[in-house]
Design a protein around this motif. Structure first.
Motif, PDB file in Angstrom:
ATOM      1  N   LYS A 139      49.110  -2.172  35.780  1.00  0.00           N
ATOM      2  CA  LYS A 139      49.342  -2.595  34.407  1.00  0.00           C
ATOM      3  C   LYS A 139      49.780  -4.059  34.372  1.00  0.00           C
ATOM      4  CE  LYS A 139      50.413   1.906  32.478  1.00  0.00           C
ATOM      5  NZ  LYS A 139      51.360   2.693  31.672  1.00  0.00           N
ATOM      6  N   PHE A 140      49.411  -4.715  33.274  1.00  0.00           N
ATOM      7  CA  PHE A 140      49.764  -6.107  33.040  1.00  0.00           C
ATOM      8  C   PHE A 140      50.591  -6.210  31.767  1.00  0.00           C
ATOM      9  CE2 PHE A 140      46.141  -6.550  35.781  1.00  0.00           C
ATOM     10  CZ  PHE A 140      46.310  -7.752  36.450  1.00  0.00           C
ATOM     11  N   SER A 141      51.413  -7.231  31.692  1.00  0.00           N
ATOM     12  CA  SER A 141      52.121  -7.536  30.455  1.00  0.00           C
ATOM     13  C   SER A 141      51.125  -8.237  29.537  1.00  0.00           C
ATOM     14  CB  SER A 141      53.310  -8.456  30.750  1.00  0.00           C
ATOM     15  OG  SER A 141      53.919  -8.853  29.543  1.00  0.00           O
ATOM     16  N   VAL A 142      50.933  -7.683  28.334  1.00  0.00           N
ATOM     17  CA  VAL A 142      49.927  -8.197  27.404  1.00  0.00           C
ATOM     18  C   VAL A 142      50.535  -8.299  26.003  1.00  0.00           C
ATOM     19  CG1 VAL A 142      47.675  -7.718  26.314  1.00  0.00           C
ATOM     20  CG2 VAL A 142      48.047  -7.118  28.717  1.00  0.00           C
ATOM     21  N   THR A 143      50.236  -9.404  25.330  1.00  0.00           N
ATOM     22  CA  THR A 143      50.595  -9.550  23.919  1.00  0.00           C
ATOM     23  C   THR A 143      49.302  -9.517  23.129  1.00  0.00           C
ATOM     24  OG1 THR A 143      52.538 -10.896  24.417  1.00  0.00           O
ATOM     25  CG2 THR A 143      51.677 -11.014  22.168  1.00  0.00           C
ATOM     26  N   THR A 144      49.195  -8.582  22.191  1.00  0.00           N
ATOM     27  CA  THR A 144      48.009  -8.482  21.342  1.00  0.00           C
ATOM     28  C   THR A 144      48.353  -8.996  19.955  1.00  0.00           C
ATOM     29  OG1 THR A 144      47.184  -6.592  22.597  1.00  0.00           O
ATOM     30  CG2 THR A 144      46.279  -6.899  20.387  1.00  0.00           C
ATOM     31  N   CYS A 145      47.485  -9.867  19.465  1.00  0.00           N
ATOM     32  CA  CYS A 145      47.654 -10.464  18.137  1.00  0.00           C
ATOM     33  C   CYS A 145      46.585  -9.888  17.218  1.00  0.00           C
ATOM     34  CB  CYS A 145      47.495 -11.983  18.221  1.00  0.00           C
ATOM     35  SG  CYS A 145      48.654 -12.786  19.356  1.00  0.00           S
TER      36      CYS A 145
ATOM     37  N   THR B 141      52.849  -5.049  25.078  1.00  0.00           N
ATOM     38  CA  THR B 141      52.707  -3.811  25.835  1.00  0.00           C
ATOM     39  C   THR B 141      52.513  -4.108  27.318  1.00  0.00           C
ATOM     40  OG1 THR B 141      50.304  -3.785  25.507  1.00  0.00           O
ATOM     41  CG2 THR B 141      51.619  -2.554  23.912  1.00  0.00           C
ATOM     42  N   SER B 142      52.666  -3.072  28.101  1.00  0.00           N
ATOM     43  CA  SER B 142      52.303  -3.094  29.510  1.00  0.00           C
ATOM     44  C   SER B 142      51.128  -2.145  29.619  1.00  0.00           C
ATOM     45  CB  SER B 142      53.484  -2.610  30.360  1.00  0.00           C
ATOM     46  OG  SER B 142      53.102  -2.589  31.712  1.00  0.00           O
ATOM     47  N   ARG B 143      49.960  -2.665  30.023  1.00  0.00           N
ATOM     48  CA  ARG B 143      48.767  -1.822  30.012  1.00  0.00           C
ATOM     49  C   ARG B 143      47.744  -2.282  31.037  1.00  0.00           C
ATOM     50  NH1 ARG B 143      46.038  -4.234  24.490  1.00  0.00           N
ATOM     51  NH2 ARG B 143      44.439  -5.355  25.581  1.00  0.00           N
ATOM     52  N   TYR B 144      46.807  -1.385  31.314  1.00  0.00           N
ATOM     53  CA  TYR B 144      45.678  -1.741  32.167  1.00  0.00           C
ATOM     54  C   TYR B 144      44.774  -2.667  31.366  1.00  0.00           C
ATOM     55  CZ  TYR B 144      47.287   2.227  34.890  1.00  0.00           C
ATOM     56  OH  TYR B 144      48.060   3.081  35.620  1.00  0.00           O
ATOM     57  N   ILE B 145      44.139  -3.616  32.037  1.00  0.00           N
ATOM     58  CA  ILE B 145      43.202  -4.487  31.345  1.00  0.00           C
ATOM     59  C   ILE B 145      41.781  -4.146  31.780  1.00  0.00           C
ATOM     60  CG2 ILE B 145      44.872  -6.333  30.967  1.00  0.00           C
ATOM     61  CD1 ILE B 145      43.492  -7.878  33.287  1.00  0.00           C
ATOM     62  N   VAL B 146      40.841  -4.354  30.870  1.00  0.00           N
ATOM     63  CA  VAL B 146      39.428  -4.088  31.136  1.00  0.00           C
ATOM     64  C   VAL B 146      38.664  -5.379  30.880  1.00  0.00           C
ATOM     65  CG1 VAL B 146      37.409  -2.721  30.477  1.00  0.00           C
ATOM     66  CG2 VAL B 146      39.679  -1.662  30.514  1.00  0.00           C
ATOM     67  N   VAL B 147      37.937  -5.821  31.899  1.00  0.00           N
ATOM     68  CA  VAL B 147      37.219  -7.093  31.810  1.00  0.00           C
ATOM     69  C   VAL B 147      35.782  -6.935  32.286  1.00  0.00           C
ATOM     70  CG1 VAL B 147      39.312  -8.478  32.126  1.00  0.00           C
ATOM     71  CG2 VAL B 147      37.941  -7.858  34.120  1.00  0.00           C
ATOM     72  N   ARG B 148      34.947  -7.880  31.857  1.00  0.00           N
ATOM     73  CA  ARG B 148      33.599  -8.022  32.414  1.00  0.00           C
ATOM     74  C   ARG B 148      33.667  -9.201  33.365  1.00  0.00           C
ATOM     75  NH1 ARG B 148      29.393  -5.726  31.196  1.00  0.00           N
ATOM     76  NH2 ARG B 148      29.941  -5.273  29.032  1.00  0.00           N
ATOM     77  N   CYS B 149      33.082  -9.042  34.527  1.00  0.00           N
ATOM     78  CA  CYS B 149      33.111 -10.088  35.544  1.00  0.00           C
ATOM     79  C   CYS B 149      31.728 -10.697  35.723  1.00  0.00           C
ATOM     80  CB  CYS B 149      33.586  -9.516  36.874  1.00  0.00           C
ATOM     81  SG  CYS B 149      35.242  -8.793  36.792  1.00  0.00           S
ATOM     82  N   ALA B 150      31.723 -11.977  36.027  1.00  0.00           N
ATOM     83  CA  ALA B 150      30.505 -12.676  36.427  1.00  0.00           C
ATOM     84  C   ALA B 150      30.833 -13.278  37.784  1.00  0.00           C
ATOM     85  CB  ALA B 150      30.138 -13.752  35.413  1.00  0.00           C
ATOM     86  N   GLY B 151      30.131 -12.796  38.787  1.00  0.00           N
ATOM     87  CA  GLY B 151      30.526 -13.191  40.129  1.00  0.00           C
ATOM     88  C   GLY B 151      31.888 -12.583  40.397  1.00  0.00           C
ATOM     89  N   ASN B 152      32.822 -13.412  40.820  1.00  0.00           N
ATOM     90  CA  ASN B 152      34.170 -12.925  41.131  1.00  0.00           C
ATOM     91  C   ASN B 152      35.199 -13.283  40.069  1.00  0.00           C
ATOM     92  OD1 ASN B 152      33.362 -11.837  43.635  1.00  0.00           O
ATOM     93  ND2 ASN B 152      33.441 -13.862  44.547  1.00  0.00           N
ATOM     94  N   TYR B 153      34.734 -13.644  38.873  1.00  0.00           N
ATOM     95  CA  TYR B 153      35.650 -14.108  37.840  1.00  0.00           C
ATOM     96  C   TYR B 153      35.492 -13.336  36.538  1.00  0.00           C
ATOM     97  CZ  TYR B 153      36.488 -17.966  40.976  1.00  0.00           C
ATOM     98  OH  TYR B 153      36.829 -18.699  42.080  1.00  0.00           O
TER      99      TYR B 153
END
Length: 141
Positions: free
Chosen positions: A96-102, A120-132
């Motif tokens: 989990k990461f510390s996240v502020t949602t606006c 909140t403290s939550r898991y984040i979901v991302v799309r990656c391109a290469g390693n980023y």
């Protein structure tokens, strides 16, 4: 004759440079929109200030945006060992990461934009391109 043989190699190098440049630009935009570590001390209206500062209030108020408060290395690691495959080519963090949602609330969709803040403290979901990471999936909280 030499240039004829070098053509495919030159084309491949240009294609790679273009792809890497595109990833770099997308990663830079990702950081601009979603990275804030340590969390900026901008007073009691964090979301109002940060959304404007990061250019997400023009021409219209962005409805929702989240800021991740963790070192870049930890966020980037979600695209590797720090994350696991999720649906539709996305990656979900292992921790989990510390996240502020606006979230924009009421009124006009034009400036001045007013936001509500949720920490909140939550898991984040991302799309990656290469390693980023290049996209933060706001729909998965």
């Amino acid at each position: 004759m030499y240039f004829k043989g070098a053509g495919p190699v030159l084309f491949a190098l240009l294609a790679i440079a273009f792809i890497v440049g595109t990833y770099a630009a997308d990663y830079k935009t990702f950081l601009s929109h979603h990275y804030d570590n340590p969390k900026s001390n901008v007073g009691k209206n964090y979301c109002d200030v940060m959304m404007q500062r990061r250019g997400m209030t023009k021409p219209n108020c962005k409805p929702v945006n989240s800021m991740i408060h963790a070192p870049k290395k930890q966020i980037v690691d979600v695209c590797g060992k720090g994350g696991k495959a999720y649906k539709n080519g996305l990656r979900r963090s292992n921790k989990k990461f510390s996240v502020t949602t606006c979230k924009h609330h009421g009124g006009s969709t034009r400036e001045p934009c007013k936001y509500r803040e949720s920490k909140t403290s939550r898991y984040i979901v991302v799309r990656c391109a290469g390693n980023y990471p290049v996209h933060f999936d706001e729909g998965i909280i």
